[in-house]
Write an enzyme that holds these catalytic residues in place. Structure first.
Site, PDB file in Angstrom:
ATOM      1  N   GLY A   1       1.044  -1.033   0.106  1.00 35.12           N
ATOM      2  CA  GLY A   1      -0.391   0.026  -0.386  1.00 35.12           C
ATOM      3  C   GLY A   1       0.412   1.383  -0.221  1.00 35.12           C
ATOM      4  CG  ASP A   2       0.488   3.602   2.557  1.00 32.23           C
ATOM      5  OD1 ASP A   2      -0.750   4.121   2.378  1.00 32.23           O
ATOM      6  OD2 ASP A   2       1.339   3.059   2.836  1.00 32.23           O
TER       7      ASP A   2
ATOM      8  N   GLY B   1       1.216   5.684  -3.712  1.00 31.19           N
ATOM      9  CA  GLY B   1       1.304   6.378  -4.929  1.00 31.19           C
ATOM     10  C   GLY B   1       0.032   6.064  -5.742  1.00 31.19           C
ATOM     11  CE  LYS B   2      -3.162   2.102  -3.722  1.00 27.84           C
ATOM     12  NZ  LYS B   2      -2.429   1.738  -2.742  1.00 27.84           N
ATOM     13  N   GLY B   3      -2.633   7.253  -5.891  1.00 24.57           N
ATOM     14  CA  GLY B   3      -3.908   7.672  -6.159  1.00 24.57           C
ATOM     15  C   GLY B   3      -3.445   9.035  -7.548  1.00 24.57           C
ATOM     16  CE  LYS B   4       2.220  13.032  -7.784  1.00 21.73           C
ATOM     17  NZ  LYS B   4       3.329  12.966  -7.404  1.00 21.73           N
TER      18      LYS B   4
ATOM     19  N   GLY C   1      -6.618   6.239   1.643  1.00 23.23           N
ATOM     20  CA  GLY C   1      -6.504   7.554   1.571  1.00 23.23           C
ATOM     21  C   GLY C   1      -5.152   8.252   1.328  1.00 23.23           C
ATOM     22  CG  HIS C   2      -6.005   9.195  -2.850  1.00 27.54           C
ATOM     23  ND1 HIS C   2      -6.485   7.563  -2.950  1.00 27.54           N
ATOM     24  CD2 HIS C   2      -7.210   9.517  -3.316  1.00 27.54           C
ATOM     25  CE1 HIS C   2      -7.384   8.208  -3.739  1.00 27.54           C
ATOM     26  NE2 HIS C   2      -8.567   8.685  -3.697  1.00 27.54           N
TER      27      HIS C   2
ATOM     28  CB  THR D   1      -6.159   1.882   9.993  1.00 29.51           C
ATOM     29  OG1 THR D   1      -7.481   0.989   9.460  1.00 29.51           O
ATOM     30  CG2 THR D   1      -5.432   1.438   8.457  1.00 29.51           C
TER      31      THR D   1
ATOM     32  NE  ARG E   1     -23.072 -17.914   6.662  1.00 27.92           N
ATOM     33  CZ  ARG E   1     -22.749 -18.954   6.610  1.00 27.92           C
ATOM     34  NH1 ARG E   1     -23.412 -19.888   5.779  1.00 27.92           N
ATOM     35  NH2 ARG E   1     -22.434 -19.261   7.616  1.00 27.92           N
TER      36      ARG E   1
ATOM     37  CD  GLN F   1      -6.158  -1.269   2.061  1.00 27.17           C
ATOM     38  OE1 GLN F   1      -7.259  -1.714   1.318  1.00 27.17           O
ATOM     39  NE2 GLN F   1      -7.059  -0.221   2.647  1.00 27.17           N
TER      40      GLN F   1
ATOM     41  NE  ARG G   1      -0.558   3.288  11.840  1.00 32.84           N
ATOM     42  CZ  ARG G   1      -0.821   1.852  11.855  1.00 32.84           C
ATOM     43  NH1 ARG G   1      -0.532   0.819  12.443  1.00 32.84           N
ATOM     44  NH2 ARG G   1      -1.887   1.081  10.432  1.00 32.84           N
TER      45      ARG G   1
HETATM   46  P1  IMP Z   1      -7.215  -2.692   9.050  1.00 32.27           P
HETATM   47  O1  IMP Z   1      -7.152  -2.391   6.747  1.00 32.27           O
HETATM   48  O2  IMP Z   1      -7.583  -1.502   9.450  1.00 32.27           O
HETATM   49  O3  IMP Z   1      -7.661  -3.814   9.298  1.00 32.27           O
HETATM   50  O4  IMP Z   1      -5.463  -3.002   8.822  1.00 32.27           O
HETATM   51  C1  IMP Z   1      -4.690  -4.116   9.180  1.00 32.27           C
HETATM   52  C2  IMP Z   1      -3.441  -3.515   8.324  1.00 32.27           C
HETATM   53  O5  IMP Z   1      -3.616  -3.072   7.188  1.00 32.27           O
HETATM   54  C3  IMP Z   1      -2.509  -3.027   8.982  1.00 32.27           C
HETATM   55  O6  IMP Z   1      -0.961  -3.057   9.099  1.00 32.27           O
HETATM   56  C4  IMP Z   1      -2.583  -1.411   8.497  1.00 32.27           C
HETATM   57  O7  IMP Z   1      -1.782  -0.378   8.655  1.00 32.27           O
HETATM   58  C5  IMP Z   1      -2.455  -2.227   6.537  1.00 32.27           C
HETATM   59  N1  IMP Z   1      -2.957  -1.184   6.564  1.00 32.27           N
HETATM   60  C6  IMP Z   1      -4.700  -1.097   6.203  1.00 32.27           C
HETATM   61  N2  IMP Z   1      -4.666  -0.115   4.936  1.00 32.27           N
HETATM   62  C7  IMP Z   1      -3.736  -0.017   4.738  1.00 32.27           C
HETATM   63  C8  IMP Z   1      -2.698   1.992   3.709  1.00 32.27           C
HETATM   64  O8  IMP Z   1      -4.255   2.163   3.182  1.00 32.27           O
HETATM   65  N3  IMP Z   1      -2.369   1.246   3.242  1.00 32.27           N
HETATM   66  C9  IMP Z   1      -1.470   0.781   4.145  1.00 32.27           C
HETATM   67  N4  IMP Z   1      -1.645  -0.083   5.179  1.00 32.27           N
HETATM   68  C10 IMP Z   1      -2.936  -0.457   5.415  1.00 32.27           C
END
Ligand code: IMP
Length: 378
Positions: free
Chosen positions: A12-13, A15-18, A40-41, A129, A143, A224, A307
């Site tokens: 994840g992170d 830079g998909k948004g761009k 989030g972006h 998160t 279910r 992600q 974080r």
């Molecule tokens: P959850 O999706 O909140 O259940 O988190 C599970 C794991 O996925 C954790 O290690 C989070 O830090 C990671 N995670 C969830 N969403 C993102 C994201 O958008 N970017 C990076 N890590 C993510």
């Protein structure tokens, strides 16, 4: 451009948004198919900064239809807050620009409470998160979830609340020692959200398949990354949705044969937020180190939770797994400029695992945590 999927090829992170923003210009409909407001972006438009967690960034382009598919889990309060923020800034003047699938599952207060309580009490923390993502997907599969179509029918919503809440309160009070939740308060608050969301509800699959028949270009926006996939990621340190290519079909109701290209997004180095194995991780906290350079020059802080992201060298063996699992037809490498100023670059090309060499990331956190990276230096 036909129908394109944008997928994170790491944790994840990337830079998909761009990249999504570039492709949006050529698409008529933009679709989110998994995850929730754990994503989030940040979008910078002129001198404005807009942060979106749920609604595709395509919403900033008038005339582009944005769809939140059945595979997404949706927090109504966050969703309505994003709409309010967008409208205040002059975007989304036409409500028909946004469609929310009636089958998607709603993140309820107990999901957030259980997510937080589990993390608080766990010895081995996932580092979620805290947005209630995992518990909502658990209830979907078990279910006992509440779909958007339930929330907008007061009798159904009331019946489901009566069925579900006692079990959740029992768990919260007796197992986690947390305060129970109040049925009346939830009913009133969430019925209010339902009334405001009703006008956006539709059928994602029908809308997209009609668009395909009419020759439209669709853009599927992944959240992600591949290594956070519930099946193909570094389990159990993963999110709870299918972040890989399979999630596109199940999370939107569009058949695989309609997908024309799959673009993987990768950074020129690796980052990860939360717990779990990370073979090429560097010390990213000590000033003067390469890891610190990546962290500070790359501004590696999460948009959703604030974080710091863990940082490490680029991992080609990890990317190989991503390319296989997703059938990547294209690759976009982001943040190459962050490497400027480093005297030496390392790329992980494989690992030693239990005395053997492998050129591809193994499955599962236990094996991955024993991998010793093999680097090529340049
Ligand atoms: P959850 O999706 O909140 O259940 O988190 C599970 C794991 O996925 C954790 O290690 C989070 O830090 C990671 N995670 C969830 N969403 C993102 C994201 O958008 N970017 C990076 N890590 C993510």
């Amino acid at each position: 451009m036909a129908n394109v999927v944008i997928i994170g090829a790491q944790w994840g992170d990337e830079g998909k948004g761009k990249v999504v923003d570039i492709y949006t210009e050529h698409a008529q409909q933009v679709v989110r198919y998994q995850g929730g407001n754990n994503a989030g972006h940040t979008l910078v438009v002129g001198d404005e900064t807009i942060v979106l967690h749920l609604i595709p960034s395509g919403i900033l382009h008038p005339g582009k239809r944005c769809i939140i598919g059945n595979g997404v889990v949706l927090d109504p309060k966050i969703f309505l807050g994003e709409i309010e923020g967008l409208k205040k800034r002059g975007y989304m003047q036409d409500d028909s620009q946004l469609v929310v699938d009636s089958n998607l599952h709603v993140i309820m207060p107990w999901h957030k409470a259980i997510d937080l309580a589990r993390e608080k009490h766990a010895d081995r923390k996932i580092g979620t998160t805290g947005r209630g993502i995992g518990p909502t997907y658990e209830d979907k599969v078990g279910r006992r979830g509440i779909r958007m179509s339930d929330l907008v029918k007061p009798q159904v919503f009331r019946r489901k609340l009566k069925e579900i809440l006692p079990e959740k309160n029992f768990l919260l009070e007796n197992f986690f020692g947390e305060a129970p939740l109040d049925e009346e308060q939830i009913f009133a608050e969430y019925s209010g959200y339902a009334q405001q969301i009703e006008k956006y509800i539709g059928c994602c699959s029908r809308s997209l398949n009609k668009a395909i028949e009419e020759g439209a270009n669709l853009l599927f926006e992944g959240a992600q990354g591949t290594l956070l996939d519930i099946d193909h990621g570094t389990y159990p340190y993963v999110t709870s949705s299918s972040t890989c290519i399979g999630g596109v079909c199940t999370g939107s109701g569009v058949a695989a044969r309609h997908i024309n290209s799959v673009i993987g997004i990768t950074k020129a180095y690796c980052t990860r937020v939360g717990g779990g194995p990370f073979p090429t991780e560097l010390d990213w906290e000590t000033p003067g180190t390469v890891g610190y350079h990546l962290s500070t020059v790359g501004a590696e802080k999460g948009v959703t939770t604030g974080r710091s992201r863990r940082c490490g060298w680029f991992d080609a063996a990890l990317l190989k797994r991503s390319a296989q699992v997703n059938g990547l037809s294209g690759l976009c490498i982001t943040k190459l400029d962050v490497l400027d100023g480093l005297k030496e670059l390392k790329i992980c090309v494989g690992y030693e695992l239990d005395g053997e060499q492998t050129d591809i990331l193994p499955m599962g956190a236990d094996d991955i945590s024993r991998c010793v990276p093999i680097y090529e230096t340049m």
